[in-house]
Design an enzyme around this catalytic site. Structure first.
Site, PDB file in Angstrom:
ATOM      1  N   ARG A 277       3.466  -1.631   4.421  1.00  0.00           N
ATOM      2  CA  ARG A 277       3.324  -0.985   5.715  1.00  0.00           C
ATOM      3  C   ARG A 277       3.687  -2.018   6.785  1.00  0.00           C
ATOM      4  NH1 ARG A 277      -1.250   0.498   2.669  1.00  0.00           N
ATOM      5  NH2 ARG A 277      -1.358   2.730   2.206  1.00  0.00           N
TER       6      ARG A 277
ATOM      7  N   LYS B 230      -4.681  -0.848   4.283  1.00  0.00           N
ATOM      8  CA  LYS B 230      -5.279   0.421   4.685  1.00  0.00           C
ATOM      9  C   LYS B 230      -6.519   0.685   3.843  1.00  0.00           C
ATOM     10  CE  LYS B 230      -3.987   5.181   5.790  1.00  0.00           C
ATOM     11  NZ  LYS B 230      -2.903   6.185   5.749  1.00  0.00           N
TER      12      LYS B 230
ATOM     13  N   HIS C 177       8.857   2.742   8.777  1.00  0.00           N
ATOM     14  CA  HIS C 177       7.999   3.149   7.656  1.00  0.00           C
ATOM     15  C   HIS C 177       8.796   3.873   6.575  1.00  0.00           C
ATOM     16  CE1 HIS C 177       4.030   3.724   5.901  1.00  0.00           C
ATOM     17  NE2 HIS C 177       4.342   4.982   5.644  1.00  0.00           N
TER      18      HIS C 177
ATOM     19  N   ARG D  39       9.442   2.007   3.406  1.00  0.00           N
ATOM     20  CA  ARG D  39       8.378   2.039   2.387  1.00  0.00           C
ATOM     21  C   ARG D  39       8.533   3.266   1.493  1.00  0.00           C
ATOM     22  NH1 ARG D  39       2.797   0.801   1.080  1.00  0.00           N
ATOM     23  NH2 ARG D  39       1.527   2.689   0.977  1.00  0.00           N
TER      24      ARG D  39
ATOM     25  N   HIS E 144      -2.070   2.913  -2.959  1.00  0.00           N
ATOM     26  CA  HIS E 144      -2.634   4.249  -2.766  1.00  0.00           C
ATOM     27  C   HIS E 144      -3.941   4.382  -3.536  1.00  0.00           C
ATOM     28  CE1 HIS E 144       1.530   6.156  -1.765  1.00  0.00           C
ATOM     29  NE2 HIS E 144       0.953   5.620  -0.714  1.00  0.00           N
TER      30      HIS E 144
ATOM     31  N   TYR F 278       6.318  11.468  -4.079  1.00  0.00           N
ATOM     32  CA  TYR F 278       7.666  10.941  -4.283  1.00  0.00           C
ATOM     33  C   TYR F 278       8.371  11.591  -5.468  1.00  0.00           C
ATOM     34  CZ  TYR F 278       6.021   7.562  -0.911  1.00  0.00           C
ATOM     35  OH  TYR F 278       5.509   6.993   0.223  1.00  0.00           O
TER      36      TYR F 278
END
Length: 307
Positions: free
Chosen positions: A124, A149, A255, A258, A281, A290
């Protein structure tokens, strides 16, 4: 209350923003004098009159629930009149490998290196800008992402082609740091109260940001001069300019690199669980988006081409 729970600075900013919006919406009435009906009216206003997205309304709801439950110690009851915005599942914009190359070729200097790192490691923007010198391990070819995150740490890969340009960049960082030390500065902002526990560490090169700001700023009530990392708006603008020069007509941002990192790994046959770990994640369902991108771009022949 946010800092006691170690919320990120962005979360703190967002919560304060929505609490202010809520108070101004009700003509500056104190939240103690309001309750469920006023919260519902504000959130419904966002949905119906402001056409906000589901994630925006949810963020505002979380801020107000936090305000009443944790700050005012007066939890909100059941909100039966709340009109929730319907969640839409969107496939992320992804750049092809050739498009990524065109964009990176239209960038230069530090911004180019940041963009290369974001694409090469699936970072990120704030994770990349928040890298410290100590977080780079050339021996193992890895990067340590600290306080990502959700406050999580993780390890991701460092592209071998970036070893040399990154090492040259770190020589410049060391020179800047030495100049700061000679001026009586050279401190690095450290998380929590670590600078008190390890006072000498804050002046070491290891704790300096990989992408330092061009200016020194006061820190710790003006007692120290520190060099923060550069602003994310700088790399955002540089990316947009490169996108325009590359003549790529996609609604992309920094972004998007990514997203492209994850999609290109998946296309190359990388295990989805590995990609989840590299991206940081929490849920595998987040990474599974994805797979929809891959399915949408499979080489399926349209029946029209067989006419």
């Amino acid at each position: 209350m946010c800092r006691r729970r170690h919320f990120s600075f962005r979360t703190e900013e967002a919560y304060i923003h929505w609490i202010k919006r809520f108070i101004f919406f009700h003509q500056k009435r104190h939240p103690n004098l309001m309750g469920v009906s006023e919260v519902e009216a504000f959130l419904n206003h966002l949905a119906v009159d402001r056409y906000c997205s589901a994630s925006t309304q949810t963020q505002a709801l979380n801020a107000l629930v936090f305000l009443y439950q944790e700050v005012l110690a007066n939890p909100l009851g059941n909100m039966k009149g709340l009109q929730r915005v319907q969640q839409r599942h969107r496939v992320p914009v992804v750049l092809s490998i050739s498009e990524v190359k065109k964009i990176l070729d239209n960038m230069n200097g530090t911004c180019q290196l940041i963009a290369q790192l974001i694409y090469g490691a699936g970072l990120r923007v704030n994770e990349c800008l928040g890298l410290r010198v100590k977080d780079i391990d050339f021996e193992t070819g890895s990067l340590s992402v600290r306080d990502g995150k959700g406050g999580k740490d993780r390890t991701t890969l460092l592209a071998k082609q970036l070893f040399v340009p990154l090492q040259k960049h770190l020589v410049k960082v060391a020179q800047i740091h030495q100049t700061d030390l000679n001026r009586g500065a050279g401190f690095a902002a450290m998380p929590g109260a670590l600078y008190k526990k390890y006072p000498m560490a804050s002046r070491s090169l290891a704790w300096q940001y990989v992408f330092p700001s061009s200016v020194l700023r006061d820190w710790s009530q003006g007692q120290m001069k520190v060099r923060w990392h550069m602003s994310d708006s700088t790399i955002q603008k540089a990316f947009k300019l490169a996108l325009r020069h590359a003549k790529i007509e996609k609604h992309a941002s920094i972004h998007t690199l990514r997203h492209s990192f994850a999609t290109h790994l998946l296309s190359a046959g990388t295990d989805i669980r590995t990609i989840q770990l590299l991206l940081g994640h929490r849920s595998l369902q987040t990474t599974m988006i994805y797979t929809h991108v891959i399915e949408a771009t499979k080489s399926v022949i349209s029946p029209f081409d067989n006419l």
